[in-house]
Write an enzyme that holds these catalytic residues in place. Structure first.
Site, PDB file in Angstrom:
ATOM      1  N   ARG A  97      -1.447 -15.488 -32.908  1.00 31.32           N
ATOM      2  CA  ARG A  97      -2.305 -14.761 -33.848  1.00 31.32           C
ATOM      3  C   ARG A  97      -1.443 -14.201 -34.961  1.00 31.32           C
ATOM      4  O   ARG A  97      -0.346 -13.682 -34.711  1.00 31.32           O
ATOM      5  CB  ARG A  97      -3.025 -13.604 -33.139  1.00 31.32           C
TER       6      ARG A  97
ATOM      7  N   GLY B 123       2.346 -16.652 -20.874  1.00 29.71           N
ATOM      8  CA  GLY B 123       1.074 -16.980 -20.215  1.00 29.71           C
ATOM      9  C   GLY B 123       0.968 -18.490 -20.099  1.00 29.71           C
ATOM     10  O   GLY B 123       1.982 -19.200 -20.108  1.00 29.71           O
ATOM     11  N   ARG B 124      -0.274 -18.974 -20.003  1.00 33.45           N
ATOM     12  CA  ARG B 124      -0.497 -20.425 -19.851  1.00 33.45           C
ATOM     13  C   ARG B 124       0.187 -21.231 -20.953  1.00 33.45           C
ATOM     14  O   ARG B 124       0.868 -22.216 -20.689  1.00 33.45           O
ATOM     15  CB  ARG B 124      -1.995 -20.727 -19.934  1.00 33.45           C
ATOM     16  N   ILE B 125      -0.035 -20.800 -22.218  1.00 41.78           N
ATOM     17  CA  ILE B 125       0.477 -21.609 -23.333  1.00 41.78           C
ATOM     18  C   ILE B 125       2.001 -21.479 -23.424  1.00 41.78           C
ATOM     19  O   ILE B 125       2.705 -22.476 -23.609  1.00 41.78           O
ATOM     20  CB  ILE B 125      -0.222 -21.219 -24.660  1.00 41.78           C
TER      21      ILE B 125
ATOM     22  N   ARG C 250       5.528  -9.303 -20.254  1.00 37.47           N
ATOM     23  CA  ARG C 250       5.291  -8.027 -19.547  1.00 37.47           C
ATOM     24  C   ARG C 250       5.349  -8.227 -18.046  1.00 37.47           C
ATOM     25  O   ARG C 250       5.686  -7.344 -17.288  1.00 37.47           O
ATOM     26  CB  ARG C 250       3.907  -7.481 -19.915  1.00 37.47           C
ATOM     27  N   THR C 251       4.975  -9.439 -17.581  1.00 38.01           N
ATOM     28  CA  THR C 251       4.860  -9.678 -16.142  1.00 38.01           C
ATOM     29  C   THR C 251       5.660 -10.921 -15.726  1.00 38.01           C
ATOM     30  O   THR C 251       5.096 -11.999 -15.567  1.00 38.01           O
ATOM     31  CB  THR C 251       3.384  -9.895 -15.755  1.00 38.01           C
TER      32      THR C 251
ATOM     33  N   GLU D 161      -6.754 -14.620 -42.281  1.00 36.49           N
ATOM     34  CA  GLU D 161      -7.260 -15.990 -42.451  1.00 36.49           C
ATOM     35  C   GLU D 161      -8.611 -15.957 -43.176  1.00 36.49           C
ATOM     36  O   GLU D 161      -9.406 -15.062 -42.919  1.00 36.49           O
ATOM     37  CB  GLU D 161      -7.415 -16.647 -41.078  1.00 36.49           C
TER      38      GLU D 161
ATOM     39  N   THR E 206       1.824 -19.754 -33.207  1.00 35.81           N
ATOM     40  CA  THR E 206       0.550 -20.453 -32.988  1.00 35.81           C
ATOM     41  C   THR E 206      -0.413 -19.523 -32.249  1.00 35.81           C
ATOM     42  O   THR E 206      -1.439 -19.971 -31.737  1.00 35.81           O
ATOM     43  CB  THR E 206       0.744 -21.732 -32.140  1.00 35.81           C
TER      44      THR E 206
ATOM     45  N   GLY F  67      -4.264 -25.164 -33.793  1.00 31.19           N
ATOM     46  CA  GLY F  67      -3.786 -25.134 -32.404  1.00 31.19           C
ATOM     47  C   GLY F  67      -4.638 -25.909 -31.419  1.00 31.19           C
ATOM     48  O   GLY F  67      -4.140 -26.734 -30.654  1.00 31.19           O
TER      49      GLY F  67
ATOM     50  N   HIS G  37      -4.610 -23.220 -38.886  1.00 29.26           N
ATOM     51  CA  HIS G  37      -5.129 -22.868 -37.548  1.00 29.26           C
ATOM     52  C   HIS G  37      -5.639 -24.111 -36.793  1.00 29.26           C
ATOM     53  O   HIS G  37      -6.839 -24.230 -36.507  1.00 29.26           O
ATOM     54  CB  HIS G  37      -6.230 -21.806 -37.664  1.00 29.26           C
TER      55      HIS G  37
HETATM   56  C1  8YV Z   1      -9.558 -21.574 -31.508  1.00 26.27           C
HETATM   57  C2  8YV Z   1      -7.560 -20.134 -30.922  1.00 26.27           C
HETATM   58  O1  8YV Z   1      -9.851 -22.765 -32.125  1.00 26.27           O
HETATM   59  O2  8YV Z   1      -8.545 -20.246 -28.768  1.00 26.27           O
HETATM   60  C3  8YV Z   1      -7.911 -19.595 -29.569  1.00 26.27           C
HETATM   61  O3  8YV Z   1      -7.494 -18.461 -29.281  1.00 26.27           O
HETATM   62  O4  8YV Z   1      -6.808 -19.553 -31.588  1.00 26.27           O
HETATM   63  C4  8YV Z   1      -8.089 -21.370 -31.566  1.00 26.27           C
HETATM   64  O5  8YV Z   1      -7.331 -22.441 -31.148  1.00 26.27           O
HETATM   65  C5  8YV Z   1     -10.312 -20.470 -32.144  1.00 26.27           C
HETATM   66  O6  8YV Z   1     -10.082 -19.247 -31.532  1.00 26.27           O
HETATM   67  C6  8YV Z   1     -11.786 -20.775 -32.156  1.00 26.27           C
HETATM   68  O7  8YV Z   1     -12.598 -19.662 -32.004  1.00 26.27           O
END
Ligand code: 8YV
Length: 321
Positions: free
Chosen positions: A239, A157-159, A180-181, A268, A237, A288, A286
């Protein structure tokens, strides 16, 4: 005219809280302690909207009978696996997220983890701070660089794409990916799409960028870890739920794979003690999206979703209704 009541479950950047107050009757969480089930239920019963984060478990019981007052849940973050979308839909509650604005920050952190594990950064820092560094020597903490290595991206995806671009352009890594795509754009850029099995067998660094869903839960388990190279490093990074952490700890202890760089965890904020004891593992809390640009962008995006909803427009980042 009365303004919609918005409960915000955690402290947000000051500028975001100020901008929120311009449009809404805002209830802030001054203590910044995570909301428990009762706090969430009270907030849903007494506000028109909830601006929540990954620390809020919004399950069926939270939304359930008797019906709550909240009509929109604006999540501050891209991932929304902590929100039961089916339950929200059943109660006619709109859910939005904040995609795009944290892409660069999260991609940078994935590369940071690759470098930290590969180049043994935290091992070196721990040694130095402990006063145990005896001086330079040719064989001291020799690690592995990224240049020319094979990177396997799971979830394009984007990331995932942002990581691929940086890894290829910045470090000359060869990128293969599993998604998947698959898109023609990725193929055109010379990235090779592969099955998960083929990717795991080939990649020296495996970086996870898939969303947490029923299907992706424990997508990296004992079987997948055994498919990986002995010298491979796993980066997460996305879940914690994507990885069977117990199996990962086993694999690292038994040398099935070489190392791991984790920013997210299954439960977490607790982290398995077995992981804490391992040297070739870098563990971050966490982080990211933890840049000022990303956090302000996330806040503004959540505000835009709330404003759109209460002005009768479709929120731009609606994920369920
Ligand atoms: C967020 C993240 O800071 O955006 C996401 O999916 O994992 C994190 O970087 C977090 O979800 C804040 O709610």
């Amino acid at each position: 005219m009365t303004r919609p009541i918005v409960t915000v479950t955690r402290r947000l950047p000051e500028v975001v809280e100020t901008e929120l107050r311009e449009s809404f009757d805002v209830r802030l969480n001054a203590d910044d302690l995570p909301f428990g089930p009762l706090d969430l239920r009270r907030a849903l019963e007494s506000s028109d909207a909830l601006l929540c984060t990954v620390t809020d478990r919004l399950d069926r019981a939270a939304f359930g009978a008797p019906p709550v007052r909240t009509r929109i849940v604006a999540n501050f973050g891209a991932g929304f696996n902590h929100v039961d979308l089916d339950a929200a839909r059943d109660h006619g509650i709109v859910v939005t997220n904040t995609p795009g604005v944290l892409t660069d920050a999260t991609a940078e952190l994935a590369l940071t983890l690759m470098l930290m594990v590969g180049r043994r950064v935290t091992e070196g820092e721990r040694e130095l701070r402990a006063g145990k560094w005896t001086g330079w020597r040719p064989t001291h903490l020799v690690g592995r660089g990224l240049s020319g290595r094979t990177l396997g991206i799971v979830g394009m995806g984007r990331i995932g794409r942002a990581v691929a671009r940086r890894a290829a352009a910045g470090f000359g890594m060869e990128v293969i990916y599993h998604t998947r795509t698959p898109t023609a754009e990725d193929e055109a850029l010379g990235r090779r799409c592969a099955s998960l099995e083929a990717l795991l067998a080939a990649a020296e660094f495996v970086s996870l960028h898939a969303p947490a869903t029923r299907e992706t839960r424990h997508m990296i388990g004992p079987r997948e870890l055994r498919m990986m190279r002995k010298d491979a490093v796993l980066i997460n990074t996305a879940r914690g739920e994507l990885v069977d952490e117990e199996a990962l700890a086993d694999a690292l202890l038994e040398g099935v794979i070489h190392g791991a760089g984790l920013d997210v965890y299954e439960h977490e904020p607790s982290v398995r003690p077995r992981l804490l004891r391992l040297d070739h593992v870098v563990l971050l809390p966490h982080l990211g999206s933890a840049t000022d640009d990303a956090r302000i962008g996330m806040g503004r995006r959540a505000i835009e979703n709330l404003r759109a909803y209460f002005e009768g427009r479709t929120p731009p980042d609606r994920v369920a209704d």
